[in-house]
Design a protein around this motif. Sequence first.
Motif, short mmCIF file in Angstrom:
data_model
loop_
_atom_site.label_atom_id
_atom_site.label_comp_id
_atom_site.label_asym_id
_atom_site.label_seq_id
_atom_site.Cartn_x
_atom_site.Cartn_y
_atom_site.Cartn_z
N LEU A 1 0.83 -1.20 0.00
CA LEU A 1 0.00 0.00 0.00
C LEU A 1 0.87 1.26 0.00
N PRO A 2 0.46 2.27 -0.72
CA PRO A 2 1.20 3.54 -0.69
C PRO A 2 0.68 4.46 0.41
N GLU A 3 1.60 5.07 1.11
CA GLU A 3 1.33 6.16 2.04
C GLU A 3 0.56 5.73 3.30
N THR A 4 -0.69 5.25 3.16
CA THR A 4 -1.53 4.99 4.34
C THR A 4 -2.55 3.92 4.02
N ILE A 5 -3.39 3.61 5.02
CA ILE A 5 -4.40 2.58 4.84
C ILE A 5 -5.77 3.24 4.73
N ARG A 6 -6.45 2.98 3.62
CA ARG A 6 -7.77 3.56 3.40
C ARG A 6 -8.85 2.47 3.58
N GLU A 7 -10.08 2.94 3.68
CA GLU A 7 -11.17 1.97 3.85
C GLU A 7 -11.30 1.07 2.63
N ALA A 8 -11.02 1.61 1.44
CA ALA A 8 -11.08 0.78 0.23
C ALA A 8 -10.06 -0.35 0.28
N ASP A 9 -8.89 -0.07 0.90
CA ASP A 9 -7.87 -1.11 1.04
C ASP A 9 -8.35 -2.23 1.97
N ILE A 10 -9.08 -1.83 3.01
CA ILE A 10 -9.61 -2.84 3.94
C ILE A 10 -10.72 -3.67 3.28
N SER A 11 -11.60 -3.00 2.53
CA SER A 11 -12.71 -3.72 1.90
C SER A 11 -12.20 -4.74 0.89
N ARG A 12 -11.05 -4.46 0.26
CA ARG A 12 -10.50 -5.41 -0.71
C ARG A 12 -10.03 -6.70 -0.05
N LEU A 13 -9.83 -6.65 1.26
CA LEU A 13 -9.39 -7.85 1.98
C LEU A 13 -10.56 -8.75 2.37
N SER A 14 -11.76 -8.37 1.95
CA SER A 14 -12.94 -9.15 2.36
C SER A 14 -12.84 -10.60 1.90
#
Length: 510
Positions: free
Chosen positions: A63-76
């Motif tokens: 991930l670049p820079e930080t963790i966004r909610e979209a990044d978390i949702s992709r881990l579903s």
Amino acid sequence: MRDTKTKGIWVWGSPVELVIDGTKVSVLYLDTEGFESVGKSNVYDDRIFALATVMSSVLIYNLPETIREADISRLSFAVEIAEEFYGRVKGQDVAFEPAKLLWLIQRDFLQGKSVQEMVNEALRRVPNDNGDKNINQINQIRESLAIMGDNSTAFSLPQPHLQRTKLCELKDSELDPMYVKKREQLKRLVASIARPKIVQGKHLNGKEFVSFLKQILEALNQGEIPSTGSLVEVFNKAILERCLKLYHQRMDRLGLPVPVDKLQQAHDESKKEARKLFDEQHFGHHHAEQSVLKLDEEMEKVYRNILLANEYQSSKLCEALYTKCEDLMDQLQVLRLPSMAKFNSGFLRCNQSFEEDCVGPSKEAYEKRMMKMLGKSRSLFIKDYNNRLFNWLVAFSLVMVVVGRFIIKFILLEIGAWMMFIFLETYTRMFWSAESLYYNPAWHFIVATWETIVYSPFLDLDRWAIPIGVLLMILLLYWRCCERRKHGARSLLPLYNKPHKGGSDRPRSD
């Protein structure tokens, strides 16, 4: 660059050999295409990510820079896979060894919160007073990822160089020394947490890994959208086949036809054993319910076919026994020498063999037909029995008259035969009707005597009547010849004697 260079999933050409827990292991490094590539759909991204999630023993989430909610949702999907396959009962082999999740965050600044704090904060539940469905969904993913916290690691990398467009041209000596140092640490970290891929408690070799990969591809390509359910179904496919085979083997032990209650009991026991085998070996938890339903459906389908086969075999067997009894009853109707004892013996034997041998669902229907047929045959036999026996006795008395008069010339035999004939033809017609005769004690005595002579467990006169008759005729003829040769000998029996013409003292001429 903004254009995607990695297409699909790339595999490093030759495995890197590492020593893990004292064993030499070949490690494959995979590079997947990034999310939201130009011209690619979300379904394509899901398939790539799903494949990488299931295949890997270490999943590096870059991930670049930080963790966004979209990044978390992709881990579903990764979470769903983990919940479905990794949470098996303790003491049993896990379906898949869970992939260790490595959060790799590349950022320009290293001050402030550590990457582990960033990850923990990103996975903290977000208040949802308004009941937003999307927030609820992401919160569920957060909770699941937090549960998997022991299986995840966070690591940060600084940017390698300010001039990012020239990264492909720069050598390591030209990169930021901090980046190079952290990159080497990352390599060692990945090597330390990497483990051989385990499926059902077994380390996969090269051929097994290829077979495993084919199963995953088959599952992911089954539907328009890749799902954990499709993965579960594919991996449970072989197990379902084994369970159905076990069910078939147990049911095949029954020799059809069998009674319905016995067949139902065998079905329940075989089904229980198949379900037990499935529970011991199946993949998945939530989606495994679909596989269980499919297994039950397939077993019920097989059972319905067995029920039809049992009904057919039962009908076939009972029909053969019914036909056999019907033929026997027809034969007993036309006995040469009518015998109630022989008819009753055949009747009981036929009924007993039918009761013992006819089994299955058709037995009840054929029992009714059998009782009806046997009752009808018995009525016809009894109705015809007295008339046939009367006719036989009349004919027998006439035959005895001829035998006593002309063959053996035995006066007492002829007299007794005439008395029987007169009694049957004259006396009965004068004092009794034909039907009332059959109720007379004298007739019962005649019938009992007849039955004793005609049929017994040791001698069936109906079968041996002709051979015995021929033998008696031969003996009688032989006896007559012997008597003629004996001159002057007087018979003990009162025989007919013809006087010689011209007196008894006249000498015999040649």
